[in-house]
Design a protein around this motif. Structure first.
Motif, PDB file in Angstrom:
ATOM      1  N   SER A  59     -16.747 -11.905 -20.763  1.00  0.00           N
ATOM      2  CA  SER A  59     -18.547 -11.004 -19.805  1.00  0.00           C
ATOM      3  C   SER A  59     -18.202 -11.177 -18.671  1.00  0.00           C
ATOM      4  O   SER A  59     -19.269 -11.245 -18.172  1.00  0.00           O
ATOM      5  N   SER A  60     -17.553 -11.148 -17.979  1.00  0.00           N
ATOM      6  CA  SER A  60     -17.782 -10.323 -17.296  1.00  0.00           C
ATOM      7  C   SER A  60     -16.898  -8.963 -16.738  1.00  0.00           C
ATOM      8  O   SER A  60     -15.972  -8.690 -17.413  1.00  0.00           O
ATOM      9  N   GLY A  61     -17.461  -8.387 -15.670  1.00  0.00           N
ATOM     10  CA  GLY A  61     -17.181  -7.168 -15.605  1.00  0.00           C
ATOM     11  C   GLY A  61     -17.522  -6.292 -15.321  1.00  0.00           C
ATOM     12  O   GLY A  61     -19.064  -6.489 -14.977  1.00  0.00           O
ATOM     13  N   LYS A  62     -17.703  -4.683 -14.653  1.00  0.00           N
ATOM     14  CA  LYS A  62     -18.621  -3.686 -14.214  1.00  0.00           C
ATOM     15  C   LYS A  62     -19.866  -3.480 -14.960  1.00  0.00           C
ATOM     16  O   LYS A  62     -20.654  -3.662 -14.532  1.00  0.00           O
ATOM     17  N   TYR A  63     -19.114  -2.903 -16.698  1.00  0.00           N
ATOM     18  CA  TYR A  63     -20.658  -2.503 -16.910  1.00  0.00           C
ATOM     19  C   TYR A  63     -21.831  -3.974 -17.139  1.00  0.00           C
ATOM     20  O   TYR A  63     -23.181  -3.150 -17.055  1.00  0.00           O
ATOM     21  N   VAL A  64     -21.255  -5.116 -17.271  1.00  0.00           N
ATOM     22  CA  VAL A  64     -23.199  -6.101 -17.385  1.00  0.00           C
ATOM     23  C   VAL A  64     -23.080  -6.204 -15.839  1.00  0.00           C
ATOM     24  O   VAL A  64     -24.591  -5.734 -16.086  1.00  0.00           O
ATOM     25  N   ASP A  65     -22.524  -5.914 -15.221  1.00  0.00           N
ATOM     26  CA  ASP A  65     -23.574  -6.143 -13.369  1.00  0.00           C
ATOM     27  C   ASP A  65     -24.449  -4.290 -13.926  1.00  0.00           C
ATOM     28  O   ASP A  65     -25.695  -4.789 -13.074  1.00  0.00           O
ATOM     29  N   LEU A  66     -23.400  -3.616 -14.144  1.00  0.00           N
ATOM     30  CA  LEU A  66     -24.577  -2.427 -13.983  1.00  0.00           C
ATOM     31  C   LEU A  66     -25.472  -2.292 -14.899  1.00  0.00           C
ATOM     32  O   LEU A  66     -26.756  -1.745 -14.407  1.00  0.00           O
ATOM     33  N   PHE A  67     -24.961  -3.075 -16.234  1.00  0.00           N
ATOM     34  CA  PHE A  67     -26.511  -2.758 -17.359  1.00  0.00           C
ATOM     35  C   PHE A  67     -27.400  -3.282 -16.965  1.00  0.00           C
ATOM     36  O   PHE A  67     -28.584  -3.209 -16.948  1.00  0.00           O
ATOM     37  N   GLU A  68     -27.350  -5.038 -16.139  1.00  0.00           N
ATOM     38  CA  GLU A  68     -28.380  -5.434 -15.416  1.00  0.00           C
ATOM     39  C   GLU A  68     -29.194  -5.094 -14.764  1.00  0.00           C
ATOM     40  O   GLU A  68     -30.206  -4.963 -14.503  1.00  0.00           O
ATOM     41  N   LYS A  69     -28.345  -4.406 -13.391  1.00  0.00           N
ATOM     42  CA  LYS A  69     -29.216  -3.688 -12.428  1.00  0.00           C
ATOM     43  C   LYS A  69     -29.901  -2.554 -13.097  1.00  0.00           C
ATOM     44  O   LYS A  69     -30.834  -2.216 -13.161  1.00  0.00           O
ATOM     45  N   ASP A  70     -29.082  -1.570 -14.283  1.00  0.00           N
ATOM     46  CA  ASP A  70     -29.864  -0.334 -14.819  1.00  0.00           C
ATOM     47  C   ASP A  70     -31.351  -1.147 -15.182  1.00  0.00           C
ATOM     48  O   ASP A  70     -32.367  -0.423 -14.983  1.00  0.00           O
ATOM     49  N   ILE A  71     -31.201  -1.647 -16.026  1.00  0.00           N
ATOM     50  CA  ILE A  71     -32.779  -2.644 -16.413  1.00  0.00           C
ATOM     51  C   ILE A  71     -33.571  -3.116 -15.868  1.00  0.00           C
ATOM     52  O   ILE A  71     -34.392  -3.186 -15.678  1.00  0.00           O
ATOM     53  N   ALA A  72     -33.290  -4.023 -15.439  1.00  0.00           N
ATOM     54  CA  ALA A  72     -33.979  -4.378 -14.175  1.00  0.00           C
ATOM     55  C   ALA A  72     -34.787  -3.369 -13.226  1.00  0.00           C
ATOM     56  O   ALA A  72     -36.261  -3.827 -12.982  1.00  0.00           O
ATOM     57  N   ASP A  73     -34.781  -2.745 -12.432  1.00  0.00           N
ATOM     58  CA  ASP A  73     -34.756  -1.678 -11.683  1.00  0.00           C
ATOM     59  C   ASP A  73     -35.537  -0.705 -12.568  1.00  0.00           C
ATOM     60  O   ASP A  73     -36.975  -0.550 -12.260  1.00  0.00           O
ATOM     61  N   TYR A  74     -35.003  -0.539 -13.954  1.00  0.00           N
ATOM     62  CA  TYR A  74     -36.258   0.091 -15.151  1.00  0.00           C
ATOM     63  C   TYR A  74     -37.340  -0.146 -15.273  1.00  0.00           C
ATOM     64  O   TYR A  74     -38.856  -0.049 -15.560  1.00  0.00           O
ATOM     65  N   CYS A  75     -37.596  -1.849 -15.016  1.00  0.00           N
ATOM     66  CA  CYS A  75     -39.316  -2.770 -15.878  1.00  0.00           C
ATOM     67  C   CYS A  75     -39.325  -2.802 -14.920  1.00  0.00           C
ATOM     68  O   CYS A  75     -39.985  -3.889 -14.705  1.00  0.00           O
ATOM     69  N   CYS A  76     -38.648  -2.402 -13.056  1.00  0.00           N
ATOM     70  CA  CYS A  76     -39.232  -3.662 -11.934  1.00  0.00           C
ATOM     71  C   CYS A  76     -39.739  -4.998 -11.493  1.00  0.00           C
ATOM     72  O   CYS A  76     -39.890  -5.501 -11.787  1.00  0.00           O
ATOM     73  N   ARG A  77     -38.632  -5.246 -12.617  1.00  0.00           N
ATOM     74  CA  ARG A  77     -37.956  -7.286 -12.297  1.00  0.00           C
ATOM     75  C   ARG A  77     -37.019  -7.345 -11.239  1.00  0.00           C
ATOM     76  O   ARG A  77     -36.170  -6.515 -11.031  1.00  0.00           O
ATOM     77  N   LYS A  78     -37.003  -8.422 -10.433  1.00  0.00           N
ATOM     78  CA  LYS A  78     -36.019  -8.648  -9.529  1.00  0.00           C
ATOM     79  C   LYS A  78     -34.554  -9.009 -10.025  1.00  0.00           C
ATOM     80  O   LYS A  78     -33.864  -9.215  -9.578  1.00  0.00           O
ATOM     81  N   TYR A  79     -34.542  -9.971 -11.391  1.00  0.00           N
ATOM     82  CA  TYR A  79     -33.657 -10.487 -11.912  1.00  0.00           C
ATOM     83  C   TYR A  79     -33.742 -10.391 -13.826  1.00  0.00           C
ATOM     84  O   TYR A  79     -34.463 -10.394 -14.285  1.00  0.00           O
ATOM     85  N   ALA A  80     -32.268  -9.367 -14.141  1.00  0.00           N
ATOM     86  CA  ALA A  80     -32.303  -9.617 -14.939  1.00  0.00           C
ATOM     87  C   ALA A  80     -30.575 -10.030 -15.730  1.00  0.00           C
ATOM     88  O   ALA A  80     -29.737 -10.352 -15.134  1.00  0.00           O
ATOM     89  N   LEU A  81     -30.266 -10.616 -16.646  1.00  0.00           N
ATOM     90  CA  LEU A  81     -29.465 -11.224 -17.313  1.00  0.00           C
ATOM     91  C   LEU A  81     -28.875 -10.663 -18.925  1.00  0.00           C
ATOM     92  O   LEU A  81     -29.966 -11.342 -19.687  1.00  0.00           O
ATOM     93  N   THR A  82     -28.093 -10.723 -18.654  1.00  0.00           N
ATOM     94  CA  THR A  82     -27.722 -10.340 -20.149  1.00  0.00           C
ATOM     95  C   THR A  82     -26.933 -11.551 -21.119  1.00  0.00           C
ATOM     96  O   THR A  82     -26.867 -12.186 -20.350  1.00  0.00           O
ATOM     97  N   THR A  83     -27.761 -11.128 -22.824  1.00  0.00           N
ATOM     98  CA  THR A  83     -27.392 -11.987 -23.293  1.00  0.00           C
ATOM     99  C   THR A  83     -27.027 -11.582 -24.409  1.00  0.00           C
ATOM    100  O   THR A  83     -26.588 -11.127 -24.523  1.00  0.00           O
TER     101      THR A  83
END
Ligand SMILES: Cc1ncc(COP(=O)(O)O)c(C=O)c1O
Length: 368
Positions: free
Chosen positions: A32-56
């Motif tokens: 559960s660590s790696g660049k894709y987790v970070d990228l995916f969280e950033k992609d969706i946070a930006d898209y939804c205009c939220r400050k924080y995103a956590l994959t689950t």
């Protein structure tokens, strides 16, 4: 010729396989660590205009984390629609709190805000509003009501990524929003989910609960009794590839709904789920109500190779949830379940598929 048309099917024809192989072979990160987790969280946070995103690990665990972070526990009450997928309500029970069922509207099939005042008690701590089948709930009203009454608001946006309300994206409402990336959702990671918030404290609490109660991996300091609700880097790799093509998926879903509406518009007794003027659907499951025997229609469609789903069976009718049923009637939820069905809604459908579905549906309804 008979076709085979599934109700939902993911489009995995982009960079999914490439990124998965990269996570395995190049990055060598499958947990559960790696660049894709970070990228995916950033992609969706930006898209939804939220400050924080956590994959689950799922949409269900995302909702559970949201309730845990808000401190919902035994003795609390959480208002939830009875017309939803069971996970939105099960998570409330998992915290020890009591789900208080609320009926839905016959227009957009979402939570009926006019019933909130009657359900509020001194124990009411939160609402989970569900964006049913892709249409965001009326957050203009819900956010104002929650603020006035000092009650938390969770947006269950499992089905609505890509939708909007008064120009704001689904996934941006309330204290915390939760997404699902199950195989049939608008973006999939196989299984998976996400918690989104603008509040750093809530984000930190969810992060800690998600990882066995640890603030920092590897130190074995457990601040609270936590869970393992993490998403893997391999799943997130699929999510990143899906996100690249998300605008294409949305465009296709929108076109599909438009075509369904135009082909079925003159059919007596057929009604679509209707968002209000300020709300844009994510067109997750294109759904209709019919004034005929739905089970018969679905069976006949199946004979023609067309898969459909019945609309959710409300939770107040479910054996596992009887002890939560207040002595109230949920007339609209009952009606939606009795009269509704989800039509094939995958982005992989062609206009020919939709024409075939509508032709067969019309033919069946004519004989009834
Ligand atoms: C409204 C709603 N909430 C929550 C969930 C749970 O998500 P998951 O299946 O990813 O656990 C789903 C569906 O799958 C859903 O439709």
């Amino acid at each position: 010729m008979k076709r085979n048309i599934p109700v939902a099917e993911p489009d995995l024809t982009g960079n999914e396989a490439k990124y998965v192989m990269e996570a395995i072979e190049t990055e060598k990160r499958v947990s559960s660590s790696g660049k894709y987790v970070d990228l995916f969280e950033k992609d969706i946070a930006d898209y939804c205009c939220r400050k924080y995103a956590l994959t689950t690990s799922s949409g269900t665990t995302a909702l559970h984390l949201a309730l845990l972070a808000l401190g919902i526990r035994q003795g609390d009450e959480v208002i939830v629609p009875t017309f939803t997928f069971a996970a939105s309500v099960a998570v409330v029970a998992h915290t020890g709190a009591v789900p208080i069922f609320i009926d839905s509207k016959m227009s957009d099939w979402n939570i009926d805000e006019t019933k909130l005042n009657a359900l509020k008690t001194p124990q009411t701590r939160a609402i989970i509003a569900v964006d049913i089948y892709g249409i965001p709930a009326n957050y203009k009203v819900l956010e104002a009501w929650c603020k006035k009454n000092n009650i938390f608001l969770i947006e269950d946006a499992a089905e609505s990524l890509g939708g909007s309300h008064h120009g704001r994206k689904a996934g941006s409402f309330g204290d915390i929003s939760c997404l699902s990336f199950y195989g049939n959702k608008n973006i999939t990671t196989g299984e998976g989910g996400m918690c989104l918030t603008d509040n750093p404290d809530l984000n930190e609490k969810m992060r800690v609960f998600r990882n066995h109660g640890m603030k920092q991996a590897g130190l074995y300091d457990h601040m609270v009794i936590g869970y393992n609700y993490r998403m893997t880097n391999v799943q997130a790799a699929i999510g990143c590839a899906q996100f690249e093509r998300f605008p294409v998926f949305l465009k296709k879903r929108k076109a599909h709904e438009k075509l369904y509406r135009s082909l079925l518009k003159d059919l007596p007794g057929v009604r679509f789920q209707e968002p209000d003027d300020a709300t844009e659907s994510a067109h997750w499951m294109i759904s209709i109500l019919i004034d005929k025997d739905v089970a018969y229609v679905r069976e006949k469609l199946k004979e023609q190779g067309i898969e459909t789903r019945s609309l959710f069976k409300p939770l107040h009718l479910q054996p596992g949830y009887q002890h939560f049923v207040q002595d109230k009637k949920y007339k609209n939820a009952d009606m939606l379940h009795q009269q509704g069905l989800n039509l094939p809604s995958s982005p992989l459908l062609t206009p020919q598929d939709i024409r075939y579905v509508c032709k067969k549906l019309k033919g069946i309804l004519k004989t009834m």
